[in-house]
Design an enzyme around this catalytic site. Sequence first.
Site, short mmCIF file in Angstrom:
data_model
loop_
_atom_site.label_atom_id
_atom_site.label_comp_id
_atom_site.label_asym_id
_atom_site.label_seq_id
_atom_site.Cartn_x
_atom_site.Cartn_y
_atom_site.Cartn_z
N GLY A 56 30.59 7.07 10.02
CA GLY A 56 29.61 6.74 11.06
C GLY A 56 28.18 6.76 10.54
N VAL B 59 25.70 8.83 11.26
CA VAL B 59 25.28 10.17 10.83
C VAL B 59 26.16 10.66 9.68
CG1 VAL B 59 25.07 12.58 11.55
CG2 VAL B 59 24.32 10.76 13.08
N ARG C 36 14.58 3.99 24.64
CA ARG C 36 15.13 3.35 23.44
C ARG C 36 14.30 2.12 23.12
NH1 ARG C 36 18.92 5.97 20.56
NH2 ARG C 36 20.39 6.10 22.30
N ARG D 151 41.75 4.28 11.76
CA ARG D 151 41.24 2.97 11.34
C ARG D 151 40.61 3.00 9.96
NH1 ARG D 151 39.56 3.68 16.66
NH2 ARG D 151 37.65 4.70 16.00
N HIS E 177 12.75 8.19 14.98
CA HIS E 177 12.33 8.43 16.38
C HIS E 177 10.84 8.79 16.40
CE1 HIS E 177 16.34 8.17 17.75
NE2 HIS E 177 16.59 9.42 18.09
N CYS F 218 18.62 15.10 18.32
CA CYS F 218 17.65 14.60 17.32
C CYS F 218 16.21 14.67 17.82
CB CYS F 218 18.00 13.17 16.93
SG CYS F 218 18.45 12.13 18.32
P1 A2P Z 1 35.88 5.32 12.43
O1 A2P Z 1 34.87 4.61 11.59
O2 A2P Z 1 37.19 5.47 11.76
O3 A2P Z 1 35.96 4.79 13.84
P2 A2P Z 1 29.11 6.22 14.94
O4 A2P Z 1 28.44 7.38 15.67
O5 A2P Z 1 28.23 5.61 13.91
O6 A2P Z 1 29.67 5.21 15.90
O7 A2P Z 1 30.36 6.85 14.14
C1 A2P Z 1 31.38 7.58 14.76
C2 A2P Z 1 32.24 8.29 13.72
O8 A2P Z 1 33.27 9.00 14.42
C3 A2P Z 1 32.94 7.35 12.77
O9 A2P Z 1 33.07 7.95 11.50
C4 A2P Z 1 34.32 7.19 13.43
O10 A2P Z 1 35.36 6.85 12.55
C5 A2P Z 1 34.52 8.62 13.91
N1 A2P Z 1 35.58 8.65 14.94
C6 A2P Z 1 35.62 7.95 16.09
N2 A2P Z 1 36.78 8.20 16.75
C7 A2P Z 1 37.48 9.08 15.98
C8 A2P Z 1 38.74 9.72 16.10
N3 A2P Z 1 39.54 9.52 17.15
N4 A2P Z 1 39.14 10.56 15.09
C9 A2P Z 1 38.34 10.76 14.02
N5 A2P Z 1 37.13 10.18 13.86
C10 A2P Z 1 36.70 9.35 14.81
#
Ligand code: A2P
Length: 351
Positions: free
Chosen positions: A14, A16, A246, A41, A253, A130
């Site tokens: 993600g 962060v 936003r 995924r 920020h 944040c």
């Molecule tokens: P993934 O890339 O596999 O979806 P952001 O805040 O930038 O949207 O990122 C969210 C983060 O949380 C990503 O790394 C995402 O992984 C992860 N994430 C979202 N859903 C899940 C889940 N069910 N289990 C583990 N990680 C998750």
Amino acid sequence: MKKKYNVAVVGATGAVGTKMIEMLEETSLPMNQVKLLASKRSAGKEVTFKGQTLVVEELVPESFTGIDIALFSAGGNISKQYAPEAVKRGAVVVDNTSHFRMDPEVPLVVPEVNPEALKRHKGIIANPNCSTIQMMVALEPIRQAYGLDRLIVSTYQAVSGAGINAMEELKTQALAYINGTPADKLEANILPSGGDKKHYPIAFNALPQIDVFAEADYTYEEWKMINETKKIMEDDSIKVVATCVRIPVLSGHSESIYIEVKEEGSDVSKIKDLIAKAPGAILQDDPSQQIYPQALASIDRKETFVGRIRQDIDIDKGYHMWVVSDNLLKGAAWNSVQIAETLHEMDLVRV
Ligand code: A2P
């Protein structure tokens, strides 16, 4: 004190999480293994870390076996479900979501401001919002010197705070608009809040809604700033109010903050002096040279930048300032890694 730690990043793919990995590449924290966790995924995706290839794994409860420190940034529901699993297996959790922040059992920490709160941890430490973090870095030295009676903050927040998909949405909408798509035809699926019914374009716009609406028509983001400030500064008597907006900036920020101090004896030059000496803060304030903090220049910097410091026109103890920081670093990834470093220095990496 353990010599080297096994560290997990939850949400490693993600906005962060990616920055957490970068911060771990630079950290002084002694590390043995770094484990990258995300959803199914992303399992199998390769990430380079200090010249080595790490493979992202699917998050499951057993992921935390042998982990000493787990940095979470995969959304509140993932933290709710998996942070206790990590603690059960002996890891200390630094959680970047809002899920545990107001739990009285959970310290809410900005290392420059309240590192002592870490001593009370029972396995989970919360990373503040944040927008709150950068405000605390700027205001804590003023609070220590003169006390804080009230603060009124308006934020100008970047889209990266809403995740990678929100950043993509801004770029796509900006291109579409420039190429002739009218404003009412721009596709919007994420902002202002993934959890709300309506979505509006962020490109060339300003949205006075971050997170969903809550009590008294303040948004949750605004309530986070209000409640977290009181918790971090350990003072419920500070009057705090926030308006969170936003804007179409990718990262960094900005905040317009008005404060009223309690004690006599302050002036602009003394306030500037406090900021210049404050840990984690950089004073950028020279109107004669057009020097002031800017979002673009804050990207990839760990510090909080403060400028435009002025006395209020009518109120003797009132001051205005402009506070900017990289929301993905000090606002999230860096503050989390800095908490881990501080836990290590205080010998508190244990459940
Ligand atoms: P993934 O890339 O596999 O979806 P952001 O805040 O930038 O949207 O990122 C969210 C983060 O949380 C990503 O790394 C995402 O992984 C992860 N994430 C979202 N859903 C899940 C889940 N069910 N289990 C583990 N990680 C998750």
